[in-house]
Design a protein around this motif. Structure first.
Motif, mmCIF file in Angstrom:
data_model
loop_
_atom_site.group_PDB
_atom_site.id
_atom_site.type_symbol
_atom_site.label_atom_id
_atom_site.label_comp_id
_atom_site.label_asym_id
_atom_site.label_seq_id
_atom_site.Cartn_x
_atom_site.Cartn_y
_atom_site.Cartn_z
ATOM 1 N N LYS A 173 0.982 -0.883 0.227
ATOM 2 C CA LYS A 173 -0.127 -0.139 -0.246
ATOM 3 C C LYS A 173 0.847 1.035 -0.103
ATOM 4 O O LYS A 173 1.298 1.852 0.716
ATOM 5 C CB LYS A 173 -0.917 0.013 1.511
ATOM 6 C CG LYS A 173 -1.854 -1.644 1.603
ATOM 7 C CD LYS A 173 -2.784 -1.544 0.413
ATOM 8 C CE LYS A 173 -3.995 -0.157 -0.143
ATOM 9 N NZ LYS A 173 -5.034 -0.456 -0.810
ATOM 10 N N ALA A 174 0.666 1.847 -0.848
ATOM 11 C CA ALA A 174 1.357 3.133 -1.332
ATOM 12 C C ALA A 174 1.715 4.115 -0.630
ATOM 13 O O ALA A 174 2.061 4.729 -0.045
ATOM 14 C CB ALA A 174 1.878 3.606 -2.415
ATOM 15 N N ALA A 175 0.453 4.375 -0.417
ATOM 16 C CA ALA A 175 -0.555 4.820 1.078
ATOM 17 C C ALA A 175 0.229 5.415 2.725
ATOM 18 O O ALA A 175 0.619 6.031 2.737
ATOM 19 C CB ALA A 175 -1.973 5.997 1.352
ATOM 20 N N THR A 176 -0.544 4.659 2.916
ATOM 21 C CA THR A 176 0.198 3.809 4.562
ATOM 22 C C THR A 176 1.538 3.320 4.440
ATOM 23 O O THR A 176 1.871 3.191 6.260
ATOM 24 C CB THR A 176 -1.191 3.132 4.823
ATOM 25 O OG1 THR A 176 -1.484 1.642 3.909
ATOM 26 C CG2 THR A 176 -2.851 4.470 4.730
ATOM 27 N N GLN A 177 2.055 2.806 3.820
ATOM 28 C CA GLN A 177 3.053 1.872 3.942
ATOM 29 C C GLN A 177 3.070 0.040 4.392
ATOM 30 O O GLN A 177 3.576 0.872 5.840
ATOM 31 C CB GLN A 177 4.104 2.381 3.904
ATOM 32 C CG GLN A 177 4.501 2.829 2.659
ATOM 33 C CD GLN A 177 5.671 4.332 3.070
ATOM 34 O OE1 GLN A 177 7.124 4.295 4.042
ATOM 35 N NE2 GLN A 177 5.902 5.297 2.621
ATOM 36 N N ALA A 178 1.553 -0.119 4.724
ATOM 37 C CA ALA A 178 1.840 -0.147 5.495
ATOM 38 C C ALA A 178 2.151 -2.101 6.021
ATOM 39 O O ALA A 178 2.685 -3.101 4.768
ATOM 40 C CB ALA A 178 0.074 -1.148 5.312
ATOM 41 N N LEU A 179 2.377 -2.874 6.876
ATOM 42 C CA LEU A 179 4.012 -3.624 7.239
ATOM 43 C C LEU A 179 2.467 -4.982 8.028
ATOM 44 O O LEU A 179 2.298 -4.309 9.575
ATOM 45 C CB LEU A 179 4.729 -3.457 7.971
ATOM 46 C CG LEU A 179 5.531 -4.459 8.356
ATOM 47 C CD1 LEU A 179 6.467 -4.846 7.101
ATOM 48 C CD2 LEU A 179 6.338 -4.375 9.573
ATOM 49 N N TYR A 180 2.465 -5.507 7.988
ATOM 50 C CA TYR A 180 1.451 -6.587 8.805
ATOM 51 C C TYR A 180 2.409 -7.995 8.958
ATOM 52 O O TYR A 180 2.462 -8.225 8.018
ATOM 53 C CB TYR A 180 0.290 -7.121 8.295
ATOM 54 C CG TYR A 180 -1.010 -7.735 8.863
ATOM 55 C CD1 TYR A 180 -0.454 -8.257 9.777
ATOM 56 C CD2 TYR A 180 -2.442 -7.468 8.614
ATOM 57 C CE1 TYR A 180 -1.477 -9.284 11.043
ATOM 58 C CE2 TYR A 180 -3.251 -8.250 9.584
ATOM 59 C CZ TYR A 180 -2.835 -9.180 10.449
ATOM 60 O OH TYR A 180 -3.890 -9.700 11.035
ATOM 61 N N LEU A 181 2.616 -8.151 9.644
ATOM 62 C CA LEU A 181 3.641 -10.011 10.113
ATOM 63 C C LEU A 181 3.189 -10.417 10.691
ATOM 64 O O LEU A 181 2.111 -10.134 12.314
ATOM 65 C CB LEU A 181 5.210 -9.205 10.007
ATOM 66 C CG LEU A 181 6.001 -8.819 9.684
ATOM 67 C CD1 LEU A 181 7.086 -8.385 9.933
ATOM 68 C CD2 LEU A 181 6.057 -8.998 7.684
ATOM 69 N N ASP A 182 3.115 -11.887 11.247
ATOM 70 C CA ASP A 182 2.481 -12.883 12.225
ATOM 71 C C ASP A 182 4.628 -13.754 12.627
ATOM 72 O O ASP A 182 4.608 -14.271 11.175
ATOM 73 C CB ASP A 182 1.717 -13.652 11.584
ATOM 74 C CG ASP A 182 1.293 -14.950 12.663
ATOM 75 O OD1 ASP A 182 1.775 -15.034 13.370
ATOM 76 O OD2 ASP A 182 0.731 -15.959 12.073
ATOM 77 N N LEU A 183 4.121 -13.828 13.556
ATOM 78 C CA LEU A 183 5.578 -13.908 14.002
ATOM 79 C C LEU A 183 5.547 -15.105 14.621
ATOM 80 O O LEU A 183 4.945 -14.977 15.568
ATOM 81 C CB LEU A 183 6.344 -12.744 14.150
ATOM 82 C CG LEU A 183 6.356 -11.340 14.344
ATOM 83 C CD1 LEU A 183 7.445 -10.553 14.868
ATOM 84 C CD2 LEU A 183 7.244 -11.796 12.575
ATOM 85 N N HIS A 184 6.405 -16.062 14.123
ATOM 86 C CA HIS A 184 6.133 -17.324 15.274
ATOM 87 C C HIS A 184 8.019 -17.879 15.934
ATOM 88 O O HIS A 184 8.555 -17.673 15.149
ATOM 89 C CB HIS A 184 5.375 -18.752 14.692
ATOM 90 C CG HIS A 184 4.685 -18.827 14.050
ATOM 91 N ND1 HIS A 184 4.053 -19.865 13.588
ATOM 92 C CD2 HIS A 184 3.210 -17.751 13.592
ATOM 93 C CE1 HIS A 184 2.382 -19.427 13.048
ATOM 94 N NE2 HIS A 184 2.165 -18.310 13.091
ATOM 95 N N LEU A 185 7.672 -16.719 17.280
ATOM 96 C CA LEU A 185 9.030 -17.253 17.876
ATOM 97 C C LEU A 185 9.330 -18.365 18.228
ATOM 98 O O LEU A 185 8.533 -18.625 19.465
ATOM 99 C CB LEU A 185 9.297 -15.926 18.234
ATOM 100 C CG LEU A 185 9.310 -14.509 18.243
ATOM 101 C CD1 LEU A 185 7.409 -14.104 17.829
ATOM 102 C CD2 LEU A 185 10.119 -13.273 18.585
ATOM 103 N N PRO A 186 10.360 -18.728 18.110
ATOM 104 C CA PRO A 186 10.480 -20.277 19.354
ATOM 105 C C PRO A 186 10.926 -19.594 20.299
ATOM 106 O O PRO A 186 11.531 -18.329 20.762
ATOM 107 C CB PRO A 186 11.953 -20.872 18.477
ATOM 108 C CG PRO A 186 11.315 -20.391 17.076
ATOM 109 C CD PRO A 186 11.426 -19.080 17.162
ATOM 110 N N ALA A 187 11.267 -20.350 21.901
ATOM 111 C CA ALA A 187 11.765 -20.242 22.765
ATOM 112 C C ALA A 187 13.231 -19.378 23.221
ATOM 113 O O ALA A 187 14.192 -19.625 21.714
ATOM 114 C CB ALA A 187 11.616 -21.822 23.852
ATOM 115 N N GLY A 188 13.741 -18.440 23.774
ATOM 116 C CA GLY A 188 14.357 -17.696 23.205
ATOM 117 C C GLY A 188 15.524 -17.273 22.247
ATOM 118 O O GLY A 188 16.176 -16.793 22.166
#
Length: 285
Positions: A173-188
């Motif tokens: 999206k050019a106007a909002t430069q939206a970033l949307y991430l789903d992060l799966h983080l291992p322990a540590g």
């Protein structure tokens, strides 16, 4: 190497506990981003999280209703939801899929469960449109899968919008430069993401808990990153396995006037949206 260099990470400004609401025909939702945060988190307007193993919490669904002036992004973790709208679009949103709908000048649509048991879990984000695009033609697309990348630290990054660690998302999206991430983080593990200093940024934790520069953020909490002209990104540390949604975007810095499913720039535009809806003109083919 899948890395995002961040040398001056943002600190945590505050944490927000979502509030339970009922939407549609009686669907139980955790509203993480409420109307009171719209100016602070511009261009993001709302974030709803829904999760239940009890069909009575979701079977009633979201019968036909109107929208104008913004975009809705629905990301499904588990379950099946059928979308239909007045622009002639129809699609089935399933596990791991995403639906991007630009309501713009107006659309009537419905979102109804296509299951009678089992878990339904997902998120709906409302993203504002600039004034120049609020009355443009509606647009819609279903995506069955989301691009992903695994960082050197073992974090699985699902890139719904924007770019992260060399991977482009489904929508730019050019106007909002939206970033949307789903992060799966291992322990540590640790995750870093470069973000322009002028962009607003926040996370929503939906599994486990994480730390932001020494501050703990628990499951089902929204955490807002401080805006610092000297910062170059964010850093998330995960003592135990966790899952987090990360959002960032360029503020539109325009007036926000919301009346239910309509988000415009003035009260006069809201009154026109209501009048068009009552006259059956909203979303008409």
């Amino acid at each position: 190497m899948n890395t995002e260099l961040v040398t001056r990470p943002r600190t945590l400004e505050r944490k927000v506990q979502g509030r339970p609401v009922m939407e549609g025909a009686g669907v139980k939702i955790n509203r993480a981003l409420t109307q009171s945060l719209q100016q602070r988190l511009d261009p993001f307007l709302m974030l709803d999280a829904f999760k239940s193993d009890d069909p009575q919490d979701y079977l009633a669904g979201f019968p036909e209703h109107p929208h104008r002036g913004f975009e809705s992004v629905t990301y499904m973790i588990a379950g099946k939801m059928r979308h239909k709208d007045s622009a002639g679009h129809e699609g089935l949103l399933e596990n791991g899929g995403m639906q991007w709908m630009t309501a713009a000048s107006g659309v009537m649509h419905s979102e109804m469960p296509e299951q009678e048991n089992g878990r339904m879990e997902g998120f709906q984000l409302w993203l504002n449109l600039p004034a120049t695009e609020k009355m443009s033609a509606p647009w819609y697309k279903d995506f069955k899968t989301v691009p992903s990348v695994t960082t050197d630290a073992g974090v699985a990054v699902h890139v719904i919008a924007g770019q992260s660690h060399g991977t482009s998302g489904l929508v730019e999206k050019a106007a909002t430069q939206a970033l949307y991430l789903d992060l799966h983080l291992p322990a540590g593990s640790e995750f870093t993401q470069a973000i322009p200093a002028g962009h607003n940024a926040f996370i929503y934790v939906y599994r486990g808990d994480v730390e932001i520069e020494g501050s703990a953020v628990a499951s089902e909490q929204l955490a807002i990153f401080a805006n610092d002209v000297n910062s170059d990104g964010i850093r998330i540390q995960s003592p135990a396995a966790s899952r987090v949604l990360l959002f960032a975007g360029q503020p539109l810095q325009e007036p926000i006037v919301q009346y239910g499913p309509f988000v415009m720039n003035s009260q006069a535009e809201i009154s026109q949206a209501v009048a068009d809806f009552r006259a059956g003109k909203l979303g008409a083919l």
